[in-house]
Design an enzyme around this catalytic site. Sequence first.
Site, PDB file in Angstrom:
ATOM      1  N   PRO A 194       9.329  56.678  32.675  1.00  0.00           N
ATOM      2  CA  PRO A 194       9.353  58.030  33.250  1.00  0.00           C
ATOM      3  C   PRO A 194      10.529  58.463  33.884  1.00  0.00           C
ATOM      4  CG  PRO A 194       7.108  57.337  33.296  1.00  0.00           C
ATOM      5  CD  PRO A 194       7.885  55.981  33.219  1.00  0.00           C
ATOM      6  N   GLU A 195      11.130  59.383  33.787  1.00  0.00           N
ATOM      7  CA  GLU A 195      12.178  59.701  34.730  1.00  0.00           C
ATOM      8  C   GLU A 195      11.805  61.191  35.410  1.00  0.00           C
ATOM      9  OE1 GLU A 195      16.106  59.116  33.633  1.00  0.00           O
ATOM     10  OE2 GLU A 195      15.676  57.262  32.335  1.00  0.00           O
TER      11      GLU A 195
END
Length: 267
Positions: free
Chosen positions: A2-3
């Site tokens: 996840p960013e």
Amino acid sequence: MPELPEVESVRRQLDPELSGKRVLEVWVDPHPMVPRQFQRIAELKGRRISCVGRRGKFLISPLDRGLELVMHLGMTGVFRFEVSDPYTRASLTLDDGRRLIFKDVRRFGRIAVVDAGRYDTIPTLAHLGPEPLSDEFDPGRFSLWLTRTDAPVKPFLLSQRPVAGVGNIYADEALWVARIHPASRRVGPKRARLLHTAIREVLSAAIDREGTTFSDYRMVNGESGRNASFLFAYGRGGEPCPRCSYPLRKIVLGGRGTTYCPRCQRY
Ligand SMILES: [Zn+2]
């Protein structure tokens, strides 16, 4: 992994569920590899969560008594309101009777309680650059960062210092949009401004599509983000460049898989 857009999508779902709720019970996986990531989590018991905010890829919730809850999804962390399974690392029982479960297969995620604003035990957060979609992310200052470093541009972006929240996916995307080679050490003011604009564009578009899901990232409701089919470069090595049709090339740069167009991204 996840960013920023994925974490923001999780934040938007968690915020209305957790705001104003008090934590009645805390449970943490007793596995010996786990505790370091759950520093002071027992202090959550009895505390009220005022809201769920975000800095870069960190979720940050102010608590009462001058404390703060800091949460990071790591590579595979997922929040759900449901029953535990073998990958549950922690759970919080709320005063509305529900249990928030934190599942994390790879165990890089963390949930910690800190004194508000004191991030010395979380160095990435302590040295985090400006939020990319805020006014703090100033094109002039960003350009100065890029001219002063002699690091290749992509690994420098991944350090989180010039700007927060840009990881492997959105670094490849933004560099493709700005036509900059990921290993370039010569990003002058003009190209720095193009990159500044590109970072905002790719992150905003991904937030609108609730992030990019490949395998692990899921929102709190279990749904996937829709951004994967809109990517220009990331994960598309060997496919034609969407701009010039030359085959995109995949290399390893700073230990990370990196995809770019050898024809239209200049060093
Ligand atoms: Zn191209």
